[in-house]
Motif scaffolding. Structure first.
Motif, PDB file in Angstrom:
ATOM      1  N   ASN A 208      24.688 -10.388 -34.354  1.00  0.00           N
ATOM      2  CA  ASN A 208      26.010 -10.272 -34.982  1.00  0.00           C
ATOM      3  C   ASN A 208      27.058 -11.086 -34.236  1.00  0.00           C
ATOM      4  OD1 ASN A 208      26.775  -9.110 -37.370  1.00  0.00           O
ATOM      5  ND2 ASN A 208      27.217  -7.089 -36.525  1.00  0.00           N
ATOM      6  N   GLY A 209      26.635 -12.194 -33.664  1.00  0.00           N
ATOM      7  CA  GLY A 209      27.551 -13.071 -32.952  1.00  0.00           C
ATOM      8  C   GLY A 209      27.832 -12.680 -31.521  1.00  0.00           C
ATOM      9  N   ALA A 210      27.269 -11.556 -31.060  1.00  0.00           N
ATOM     10  CA  ALA A 210      27.492 -11.096 -29.685  1.00  0.00           C
ATOM     11  C   ALA A 210      26.238 -11.351 -28.849  1.00  0.00           C
ATOM     12  CB  ALA A 210      27.820  -9.607 -29.670  1.00  0.00           C
ATOM     13  N   PRO A 211      26.391 -11.763 -27.584  1.00  0.00           N
ATOM     14  CA  PRO A 211      25.221 -12.014 -26.735  1.00  0.00           C
ATOM     15  C   PRO A 211      24.449 -10.733 -26.455  1.00  0.00           C
ATOM     16  CG  PRO A 211      27.231 -12.094 -25.443  1.00  0.00           C
ATOM     17  CD  PRO A 211      27.663 -12.010 -26.874  1.00  0.00           C
ATOM     18  N   VAL A 212      23.136 -10.856 -26.377  1.00  0.00           N
ATOM     19  CA  VAL A 212      22.254  -9.727 -26.097  1.00  0.00           C
ATOM     20  C   VAL A 212      21.724  -9.867 -24.670  1.00  0.00           C
ATOM     21  CG1 VAL A 212      20.109  -8.561 -26.704  1.00  0.00           C
ATOM     22  CG2 VAL A 212      21.585  -9.462 -28.509  1.00  0.00           C
ATOM     23  N   ARG A 213      21.906  -8.825 -23.868  1.00  0.00           N
ATOM     24  CA  ARG A 213      21.429  -8.859 -22.487  1.00  0.00           C
ATOM     25  C   ARG A 213      20.389  -7.772 -22.207  1.00  0.00           C
ATOM     26  NH1 ARG A 213      26.876 -10.540 -21.971  1.00  0.00           N
ATOM     27  NH2 ARG A 213      27.621  -8.391 -22.026  1.00  0.00           N
ATOM     28  N   THR A 214      19.992  -7.034 -23.239  1.00  0.00           N
ATOM     29  CA  THR A 214      18.987  -5.985 -23.075  1.00  0.00           C
ATOM     30  C   THR A 214      17.737  -6.349 -23.865  1.00  0.00           C
ATOM     31  OG1 THR A 214      20.020  -4.778 -24.911  1.00  0.00           O
ATOM     32  CG2 THR A 214      20.651  -4.159 -22.660  1.00  0.00           C
ATOM     33  N   GLU A 215      16.592  -5.811 -23.443  1.00  0.00           N
ATOM     34  CA  GLU A 215      15.307  -6.230 -23.987  1.00  0.00           C
ATOM     35  C   GLU A 215      14.957  -5.512 -25.287  1.00  0.00           C
ATOM     36  OE1 GLU A 215      14.322  -2.417 -22.035  1.00  0.00           O
ATOM     37  OE2 GLU A 215      15.609  -4.101 -21.483  1.00  0.00           O
ATOM     38  N   ASP A 216      14.186  -6.222 -26.134  1.00  0.00           N
ATOM     39  CA  ASP A 216      13.621  -5.645 -27.358  1.00  0.00           C
ATOM     40  C   ASP A 216      12.171  -5.232 -27.177  1.00  0.00           C
ATOM     41  OD1 ASP A 216      15.764  -6.101 -29.487  1.00  0.00           O
ATOM     42  OD2 ASP A 216      15.555  -8.125 -28.690  1.00  0.00           O
ATOM     43  N   ILE A 217      11.458  -5.909 -26.275  1.00  0.00           N
ATOM     44  CA  ILE A 217      10.014  -5.730 -26.105  1.00  0.00           C
ATOM     45  C   ILE A 217       9.707  -5.617 -24.618  1.00  0.00           C
ATOM     46  CG2 ILE A 217       7.727  -6.768 -26.436  1.00  0.00           C
ATOM     47  CD1 ILE A 217       9.013  -8.404 -28.750  1.00  0.00           C
ATOM     48  N   VAL A 218       8.787  -4.712 -24.276  1.00  0.00           N
ATOM     49  CA  VAL A 218       8.288  -4.604 -22.909  1.00  0.00           C
ATOM     50  C   VAL A 218       6.771  -4.471 -22.960  1.00  0.00           C
ATOM     51  CG1 VAL A 218       8.392  -3.368 -20.713  1.00  0.00           C
ATOM     52  CG2 VAL A 218      10.391  -3.373 -22.229  1.00  0.00           C
ATOM     53  N   SER A 219       6.086  -5.308 -22.196  1.00  0.00           N
ATOM     54  CA  SER A 219       4.636  -5.193 -22.022  1.00  0.00           C
ATOM     55  C   SER A 219       4.360  -4.796 -20.584  1.00  0.00           C
ATOM     56  CB  SER A 219       3.947  -6.524 -22.329  1.00  0.00           C
ATOM     57  OG  SER A 219       4.178  -6.919 -23.661  1.00  0.00           O
ATOM     58  N   LEU A 220       3.507  -3.789 -20.405  1.00  0.00           N
ATOM     59  CA  LEU A 220       3.270  -3.223 -19.074  1.00  0.00           C
ATOM     60  C   LEU A 220       1.789  -3.125 -18.761  1.00  0.00           C
ATOM     61  CD1 LEU A 220       5.607  -0.094 -19.219  1.00  0.00           C
ATOM     62  CD2 LEU A 220       5.953  -2.037 -17.724  1.00  0.00           C
ATOM     63  N   LEU A 221       1.445  -3.452 -17.533  1.00  0.00           N
ATOM     64  CA  LEU A 221       0.195  -3.013 -16.924  1.00  0.00           C
ATOM     65  C   LEU A 221       0.574  -1.948 -15.907  1.00  0.00           C
ATOM     66  CD1 LEU A 221      -1.627  -6.396 -16.202  1.00  0.00           C
ATOM     67  CD2 LEU A 221      -2.072  -4.816 -18.085  1.00  0.00           C
ATOM     68  N   VAL A 222      -0.161  -0.836 -15.909  1.00  0.00           N
ATOM     69  CA  VAL A 222       0.181   0.258 -15.006  1.00  0.00           C
ATOM     70  C   VAL A 222      -1.045   0.736 -14.248  1.00  0.00           C
ATOM     71  CG1 VAL A 222       2.089   1.029 -16.484  1.00  0.00           C
ATOM     72  CG2 VAL A 222      -0.174   2.068 -16.748  1.00  0.00           C
ATOM     73  N   GLN A 223      -0.787   1.304 -13.075  1.00  0.00           N
ATOM     74  CA  GLN A 223      -1.799   2.010 -12.303  1.00  0.00           C
ATOM     75  C   GLN A 223      -1.213   3.351 -11.896  1.00  0.00           C
ATOM     76  OE1 GLN A 223      -2.888  -0.492  -8.998  1.00  0.00           O
ATOM     77  NE2 GLN A 223      -4.097  -1.889 -10.253  1.00  0.00           N
ATOM     78  N   THR A 224      -2.036   4.403 -11.931  1.00  0.00           N
ATOM     79  CA  THR A 224      -1.550   5.724 -11.560  1.00  0.00           C
ATOM     80  C   THR A 224      -2.041   6.111 -10.174  1.00  0.00           C
ATOM     81  OG1 THR A 224      -3.404   7.101 -12.335  1.00  0.00           O
ATOM     82  CG2 THR A 224      -1.804   6.351 -14.002  1.00  0.00           C
ATOM     83  N   ASP A 225      -1.420   7.138  -9.621  1.00  0.00           N
ATOM     84  CA  ASP A 225      -1.833   7.611  -8.304  1.00  0.00           C
ATOM     85  C   ASP A 225      -3.202   8.273  -8.342  1.00  0.00           C
ATOM     86  OD1 ASP A 225      -1.107   9.911  -9.664  1.00  0.00           O
ATOM     87  OD2 ASP A 225       0.554  10.418  -8.335  1.00  0.00           O
ATOM     88  N   GLY A 226      -3.734   8.526  -9.530  1.00  0.00           N
ATOM     89  CA  GLY A 226      -5.082   9.070  -9.668  1.00  0.00           C
ATOM     90  C   GLY A 226      -6.137   8.014  -9.925  1.00  0.00           C
ATOM     91  N   GLY A 227      -5.735   6.751  -9.883  1.00  0.00           N
ATOM     92  CA  GLY A 227      -6.692   5.667 -10.044  1.00  0.00           C
ATOM     93  C   GLY A 227      -6.916   5.207 -11.471  1.00  0.00           C
ATOM     94  N   VAL A 228      -6.087   5.659 -12.399  1.00  0.00           N
ATOM     95  CA  VAL A 228      -6.220   5.250 -13.797  1.00  0.00           C
ATOM     96  C   VAL A 228      -5.458   3.946 -14.019  1.00  0.00           C
ATOM     97  CG1 VAL A 228      -5.835   5.936 -16.196  1.00  0.00           C
ATOM     98  CG2 VAL A 228      -6.390   7.665 -14.481  1.00  0.00           C
TER      99      VAL A 228
END
Length: 365
Positions: A208-228
């Motif tokens: 709408n003519g205003a700059p965007v500084r926040t994300e639309d999409i996030v892709s993550l690789l994660v590891q848990t403290d339980g090894g998952v």
């Protein structure tokens, strides 16, 4: 005992809170927005008394519980006032616009000894509880796969206060819906995400003519403290998806899948194939699932029912009774820790350790 509630904010989620307060057997006294005219309009929609402004509502002797349902940037001011007034507090997530603010609000609530709750509502589906019970009793998890997809920002002209980083904070898609996905994963597995690597994407440089500084999409690789290990995807620009929160957990013996848009079912996969098990049948054996299952089989429970169950538990805790698994301000801090890690990882392009944060039971007043 019936508690008296006041809602700060008059948007869509305020209506959900209002319905849940009444369903739990408590009284909605009033509502306040940014202006007296807005309060009048919201009061008409929510069938409550209008207050002149948020501070009049928070300070009122007629209000026991304050529900903060306003843009993220205003949470700190309202929560701070409510804590100093000794009110019980339900605050929408994200608790604060960043980790420092969220931690300060949690510390204030603990020092003021006011009980709190944050609506990580997807914990309150029976299928989620059943998944958690089976994972706790069964072979260890190996892999988690999840996504939370929406389409409300697919049009480059769509605009909302959440897009504005001064009102919503430095993160949008992750802070808004990604934290729900991560909370669900941690809730059902019992693990904490300990490390992650993230990539963030803005679909459009302007809206709408205003700059965007926040994300639309996030892709993550994660590891848990339980090894998952796991992969998680968050998007607010995925056509055809309104609130598609999906999580699958693969273990040594079976896989379990949950889809928030079809929440009456738990899918169970084995080498023989995939079966679908339904809420309120003999397949759902856990007492945890029964705690949030109200209707007989064939009568679907949805998002409002889950929210009603959350508010029921929150108000039970506000009355001084212990409630297991109720999300509170400590969970809001946890979400802020994850958001900070996502933003840092996306900035440096590398794995980041997620900061340690208190579990909910450690921060109960």
């Amino acid at each position: 005992m019936s508690l008296r509630a006041g809602i700060v904010g008059g948007g869509m989620i305020a209506a959900v809170h209002a319905a849940a307060i009444r369903a739990a057997g408590h009284e909605l006294v009033g509502v306040a927005t940014r202006s007296s005219s807005g309060s009048e309009a919201a009061a008409g929609r929510l069938r409550a008394r209008p207050f002149r402004d948020a501070y009049e509502l928070i300070d009122s002797g007629e209000v026991d519980v304050v529900h903060v349902c306003t843009p993220n940037g205003s949470h700190a001011a309202y929560v701070t006032r409510a804590a100093h007034a000794g009110k019980k507090i339900v605050c929408e997530k994200p608790l604060g616009v960043d980790l420092v603010e969220a931690q300060q609000l949690n510390d204030l609530a603990v020092s003021a000894r006011v009980p709190t709750a944050v609506p990580f509502v997807y914990r309150y589906y029976a299928a989620a509880r059943e998944m958690r019970a089976r994972l706790a009793a069964g072979p260890r998890p190996l892999l988690v796969r999840g996504s939370y997809l929406q389409d409300w920002l697919v049009d480059s002209q769509e605009w909302n206060w959440r897009v504005n980083d001064t009102q919503g904070g430095a993160s949008r898609a992750f802070a808004d819906i990604g934290v729900h996905l991560c909370d669900f994963v941690e809730f059902v597995t019992g693990d904490r995400i300990s490390r992650l690597v993230a990539n963030t994407v803005r679909a459009y440089p302007e809206r709408n003519g205003a700059p965007v500084r926040t994300e639309d999409i996030v892709s993550l690789l994660v590891q848990t403290d339980g090894g998952v290990t796991g992969t998680l995807t968050v998007s607010q620009v995925s056509h055809g998806h309104k609130n598609h929160l999906f999580v699958s957990v693969d273990t040594e013996a079976a896989s379990y899948g949950f889809d928030q848009e079809d929440p009456e079912k738990l899918t169970v996969g084995t080498a023989a194939g995939i079966t679908t098990e339904h809420r309120a049948t003999a397949a759902f054996e856990s007492a945890d699932a029964a705690h949030v299952s109200f209707l007989p089989a064939g009568h679907p429970q949805g998002y409002q029912d889950a929210f009603n169950a959350f508010i029921r538990d929150a108000y039970t805790s506000f009355e001084g009774l212990e409630v297991e698994a109720l999300p509170n301000f400590a969970d809001g801090v946890r979400a802020a820790c994850l958001t900070e890690a996502v933003l840092e990882s996306a900035k440096i392009g590398a794995w980041v350790d997620v900061a340690r944060s208190p579990r909910a039971t450690e921060a109960v007043a």
